[in-house]
Design an enzyme around this catalytic site. Structure first.
Site, PDB file in Angstrom:
ATOM      1  N   GLY A  33      -8.006  51.033  40.596  1.00 57.48           N
ATOM      2  CA  GLY A  33      -7.044  49.893  40.320  1.00 57.48           C
ATOM      3  C   GLY A  33      -7.619  48.432  40.794  1.00 57.48           C
ATOM      4  N   THR A  34      -8.334  47.855  39.569  1.00 59.77           N
ATOM      5  CA  THR A  34      -9.350  46.922  39.773  1.00 59.77           C
ATOM      6  C   THR A  34      -8.977  45.749  40.263  1.00 59.77           C
ATOM      7  OG1 THR A  34      -9.673  46.616  37.572  1.00 59.77           O
ATOM      8  CG2 THR A  34     -11.387  48.193  38.495  1.00 59.77           C
ATOM      9  N   ASN A  35      -7.647  45.627  39.940  1.00 50.30           N
ATOM     10  CA  ASN A  35      -6.859  44.158  40.026  1.00 50.30           C
ATOM     11  C   ASN A  35      -6.712  44.149  41.623  1.00 50.30           C
ATOM     12  OD1 ASN A  35      -6.312  44.008  37.384  1.00 50.30           O
ATOM     13  ND2 ASN A  35      -4.184  44.441  37.475  1.00 50.30           N
ATOM     14  N   ASP A  36      -5.958  44.975  42.329  1.00 47.66           N
ATOM     15  CA  ASP A  36      -5.809  45.096  43.742  1.00 47.66           C
ATOM     16  C   ASP A  36      -7.240  45.287  44.303  1.00 47.66           C
ATOM     17  OD1 ASP A  36      -3.411  44.522  44.021  1.00 47.66           O
ATOM     18  OD2 ASP A  36      -2.662  46.459  44.406  1.00 47.66           O
ATOM     19  N   ARG A  69       3.510  52.616  34.878  1.00 46.50           N
ATOM     20  CA  ARG A  69       4.088  52.208  35.993  1.00 46.50           C
ATOM     21  C   ARG A  69       5.551  52.400  36.045  1.00 46.50           C
ATOM     22  NH1 ARG A  69       0.290  47.323  33.879  1.00 46.50           N
ATOM     23  NH2 ARG A  69       1.376  47.782  32.174  1.00 46.50           N
ATOM     24  N   GLY A 121     -19.785  21.205  15.818  1.00 43.13           N
ATOM     25  CA  GLY A 121     -18.960  19.939  16.024  1.00 43.13           C
ATOM     26  C   GLY A 121     -19.145  19.718  17.628  1.00 43.13           C
ATOM     27  N   GLU A 176      -8.007  51.389  45.155  1.00 46.76           N
ATOM     28  CA  GLU A 176      -7.802  50.013  45.541  1.00 46.76           C
ATOM     29  C   GLU A 176      -7.723  49.335  46.475  1.00 46.76           C
ATOM     30  OE1 GLU A 176      -3.859  49.639  43.540  1.00 46.76           O
ATOM     31  OE2 GLU A 176      -3.545  51.483  44.350  1.00 46.76           O
ATOM     32  N   ARG A 194     -30.416  15.798  15.427  1.00 45.90           N
ATOM     33  CA  ARG A 194     -29.221  16.876  15.183  1.00 45.90           C
ATOM     34  C   ARG A 194     -29.662  17.692  16.435  1.00 45.90           C
ATOM     35  NH1 ARG A 194     -28.885  19.448   9.510  1.00 45.90           N
ATOM     36  NH2 ARG A 194     -26.626  19.444   9.777  1.00 45.90           N
ATOM     37  N   ARG A 239       1.767  56.761  37.712  1.00 45.19           N
ATOM     38  CA  ARG A 239       1.834  56.186  38.969  1.00 45.19           C
ATOM     39  C   ARG A 239       3.196  56.157  39.571  1.00 45.19           C
ATOM     40  NH1 ARG A 239      -0.380  50.214  39.888  1.00 45.19           N
ATOM     41  NH2 ARG A 239       1.828  49.636  39.246  1.00 45.19           N
TER      42      ARG A 239
END
Length: 883
Positions: free
Chosen positions: A770-773, A557, A101, A749, A92, A613
């Site tokens: 602004g961690t996305n940009d 926003r 599984g 950013e 096993r 913003r």
């Protein structure tokens, strides 16, 4: 040479990373005198060395296996594959982190034409011996030799049909002997050979389990659950105990607490005269565990006592597998139970109140991401519903979608934006990708502990299992209940809380927040040091944020307000018109609308901070498309309208074309737009300040206003924008005859802003990353393109460990953030720092943020997740606490 093999007597729970969860659990149970069949564990290191050694056994492994096997044979007084009283073993898998599984198991290993006769004689049970033999050949053929399991399933189904029986247990000895011959023929026809030598069987089975670490379903499961790929699996070799030796034998699974609701009650299922795979695979409908008291009372009493010992020993709810062989109980596995989020919260609360664990331990045990289960919609109690059938309520919540019978199709439809419900006879581990893609799961067969139930609960997917009212015909693409036929593509609703299958679309409502949730969240709030705010763009989101415990709004926003249908014409007039009167009227209308928006948000938030913003996107996002305008001009020209009307439309097209940019995300947006079009920032500032003053007057509570200027990379940009805001605010204060305090900050950013943070910080009251940009600009990745094009391949090739848009790239983006923090606070020690990108709701990113910023901001529905993750991060920083 590494020690690759450990007898159960040599291991313990502390060796989990080496022995895997199953091996460590078996060793620990043996250590505390729980009845466990004897055996040994091959380590995860052996698996990793096997894989790195081009799928060849590392030097010394087989010698250690032989030594451990010799010891096991002496302990048992039996020999593997012997002609008299033979030893049989199970092989096993056992991952460090439970992956139910996903990997492979082989039972009854050691049987051949000679040892099956010896087993029949030793057990005085010929049917049992041949039943075990046919099971072994089927599992070995499927898992080790790679033969499609349907060949075997179709053979046994054909035999049962010919004899007009439905259960495997109704097959007699001659039937089972016939199946063994048929199975061997299947293997031969596939160009394979079934090995007679038990040693060869064992070695190949070990290889198969090692190889299953990288099978597609296991890889998919690890990726979905963020389990590292380098952990490897252990292999557990264990003397067989048999639940298929008659009516005093059984096999089953049990939970020490209810995994759906967390109640301290008996929960589980079992089958008389069966082996373990029968229960989890849903081949037969199992009985509730409470019935075992009547079927095998002595074993039931042993089981209840053992479950209590295990829970008190581990101080966690346990999920166990057991076998009863002729009245004697054996434990085959114990592990921390996978439960719903609601159950996890209740168990955590109850165990604290029972004195088993501390509040800190309770917090560390919870999975922040799984909390989203508690916020999933449920069927509106007031809705009129057409209940088609009812099965087992295997995983709570409600999901709606189009019926799909194939996992691959479910994935494809989900990619195209369709919501689907995966309907199967019973899910198998190979269906994992379809379960992930679906809104919910419905199975005809299987119980509360079947694969579908366990996996769905772990993912927070609603699931209904064992709905045997359904007659399924996947070849025709339909299922039927009575006279009602549901075809592929028809919409149904799966209610995993009640077990109901509902025809069509049903209204869903948000769930109530339980007392367990509120209490555990209060513990988290007492522990965490990181603030948690919400991203909210309207009053509804603001109200939800407060309800879920947000300490303010970290990102409002304003462009979302501009894009509403009734406002867009005014915005477009303000941008494309060359008539000053039209522009002024449009700006005035927008200002009034925005002021009302801000008033509603400030009213909801009271004295909590609200970071707004100013306009961030490039202007072209608000404008009609060039293609649409060209079509309109062609239509007008064809209609023969006046030259003036045609000229006006062409001038609008020219204006729109003038705003187009080759790379708009790096173009005239954010602060750059505010500098070249100051009228837009002026109207927004005026609307914010007026709204705050009017709310202060009406509610007697002064809003905590924070105005954030996006995309700053130069200190002069911030200075110009700040001067403009202060000037507008002074004018409004004079107009209203009163004032409020407010803060001005910037969104960090642009990588340059991190490098020159010491020049920008003296002008700011706060920074919000602004961690996305910042991620896009640092990595040079366009999020919209990267996530769909190459990030999946980067993850598969281990170029990236995680999607950087989901979890902060600590080595790159994270270092820029730390640089910005250090440089900014060297000149402005009181500067407040936050994160307002999507990372604010990611537990791994929160762990990083805990030592870098003052708060994170995320969507309202992720606020509870962030509160819990922040508490866990705080505990990790304390000596003696580890996740």
């Amino acid at each position: 040479m590494p020690k690759y093999v450990y007898n159960f007597s040599e291991g313990s729970a502390e060796l989990k990373s080496l022995l895997g969860g199953k091996g460590a659990g078996l060793a620990e149970m043996a250590r505390i005198s729980i009845p466990v069949p004897l055996g040994f564990t091959i380590t995860t290191q052996a698996c990793n060395d096997y894989i790195s050694n081009r799928h060849t056994f590392p030097e010394g492994l087989l010698d250690q296996v032989e030594s451990a096997l010799d010891q096991l044979e002496k302990q048992m007084g039996k020999s593997l594959g012997a002609a008299t009283n033979p030893l049989l073993v199970s092989v096993r898998s056992g991952a460090v982190i439970s992956m139910p599984g996903m990997m492979d198991t082989i039972l009854n290993l050691g049987l051949n034409d000679r040892s099956v006769v010896a087993l029949a004689e030793a057990s005085n049970n010929e049917r049992f011996a041949w039943d075990s033999y046919r099971r072994f050949i089927q599992m070995y053929g499927d898992i080790v030799l790679g033969i499609d399991h349907n060949y075997f399933e179709n053979s046994i189904a054909k035999l049962k049909d010919s004899k007009k029986i439905t259960n495997d247990t109704d097959l007699d000895v001659s039937d089972l002997m016939e199946l063994v011959s048929v199975y061997k023929e299947i293997i031969d026809k596939q160009g394979q050979s079934f090995p007679k030598d038990p040693r060869e069987q064992l070695y190949k089975a070990i290889e198969a389990v090692f190889n299953s670490w990288d099978n597609p379903r296991a890889v998919t499961y690890r990726r979905h659950n963020e389990i590292p790929n380098d952990l490897g699996t252990a292999v557990n070799i264990q003397s067989m105990v048999f639940g298929n030796m008659g009516n005093t034998s059984a096999t089953g699974v049990g939970f020490t607490r209810n995994p759906s609701n967390g109640k301290k009650e008996l929960y589980g299922e079992y089958l008389i005269n069966a082996q373990g795979e029968d229960v989890v695979a849903g081949i037969r409908t199992p009985k509730e565990l409470s019935n075992l008291k009547n079927d095998i009372p002595d074993a039931f009493d042993q089981l209840i006592k053992t479950m209590s010992i295990l829970e008190n020993h581990y101080r966690q709810a346990q999920d166990i597998e057991f076998t009863i062989q002729e009245g004697k109980l054996y434990l085959l596995q114990t592990r921390t139970a996978k439960t719903t989020s609601a159950a996890s919260l209740k168990i955590a609360r109850d165990m604290v109140e029972e004195g088993l664990i501390s509040k800190q331990e309770a917090i560390l045990r919870l999975d922040p991401k799984a909390l989203s289960q508690l916020l999933h919609p449920m069927v509106d109690p007031k809705a009129k519903i057409d209940v088609l059938a009812t099965g087992l309520a295997a995983s709570p919540g409600a999901g709606q979608g189009k019926v799909i019978f194939d996992a691959d199709e479910a994935v494809e439809m989900a990619k195209s934006g369709e919501k689907v419900i995966l309907v199967r006879w019973e899910t198998t581990p190979d269906d994992i990708h379809g379960v992930i893609a679906s809104q919910g799961v419905l199975t005809v067969h299987g119980g509360m502990t079947s694969h579908a139930a366990v996996v769905a609960r772990g993912m927070g997917k609603p699931a209904v299992t064992g709905c045997n009212q359904i007659s399924l015909n996947s070849k025709l693409g339909q299922f039927q209940v009575g006279e009602v036929i549901v075809r592929q593509g028809d919409e149904i609703t799966v209610d995993g809380t009640t077990g109901q299958i509902i025809l069509g679309h049903v209204d869903l409502v948000e769930p109530d927040i339980s007392q367990d949730f509120q209490l555990v969240m209060s513990w988290a709030d007492q522990i965490r040091t990181l603030g948690v705010r919400a991203n909210a763009d309207n009053a509804q989101d603001a109200a939800k944020a407060v309800e879920y415990g947000a300490e303010g709004i970290g990102l409002c926003r304003t462009e979302h307000m501009f894009m509403e249908t009734d406002r867009l014409p005014y915005v477009q007039d303000a941008i494309v018109s060359d008539d000053k009167k039209t522009i002024d009227q449009a700006l005035s209308a927008i200002e009034k609308m925005q002021k009302q928006d801000f008033k509603e948000i400030f009213t909801q938030m009271g004295s909590l901070p609200v970071t707004i913003r100013l306009l961030d996107p490039p202007l072209h996002e608000f404008l009609p498309s060039v293609d649409e305008l060209n079509e309109q001009i062609e239509d007008l020209d064809a209609q023969g309208v006046s030259e003036d009307e045609l000229k006006q439309k062409k001038e609008i097209l020219a204006r729109v074309l003038s705003f187009q940019e080759a790379n708009p995300m790096l173009g005239a947006r954010g602060v750059r737009l505010g500098i070249i079009r100051p009228d837009l920032y002026i109207l927004q500032t005026r609307a914010i300040i007026q709204a705050a003053l009017e709310v202060k007057e009406q509610t007697k509570i002064e809003p905590m206003v924070e105005i954030m200027i996006p995309l700053v990379g130069f200190e002069t940009e911030l200075q110009i924008s700040k001067d403009l805001i202060l000037q507008v605010a002074d004018e409004v204060f004079k107009q209203y005859g009163q004032s409020i305090e407010f803060k001005i900050g910037t969104m960090i950013e642009v990588p340059r802003a991190c490098v020159v943070a010491d020049k920008i910080a003296p002008l700011a009251d706060f920074f919000s990353f602004g961690t996305n940009d910042l991620t896009q600009m640092t990595l040079g990745f366009s999020r919209d393109d990267a996530e769909g094009k190459f990030i999946p391949q980067y993850l598969e090739k281990s170029i990236l460990e995680k999607n950087p848009f989901e979890t902060i790239d600590v080595e790159g983006v994270g270092q820029l953030m730390k640089m910005a923090r250090d440089r900014a606070r060297s000149v402005n020690p009181d500067l407040k720092l936050g994160i307002c990108g999507e990372h604010g709701g990611d537990p791994a990113s929160i762990k990083f943020a805990n030592n870098v910023v003052d708060y994170v901001s995320c969507s309202p529905f992720r606020v509870p997740l962030a509160r819990l993750a922040a508490a866990q991060a705080a505990l990790e920083n304390k000596e003696g606490f580890n996740l």
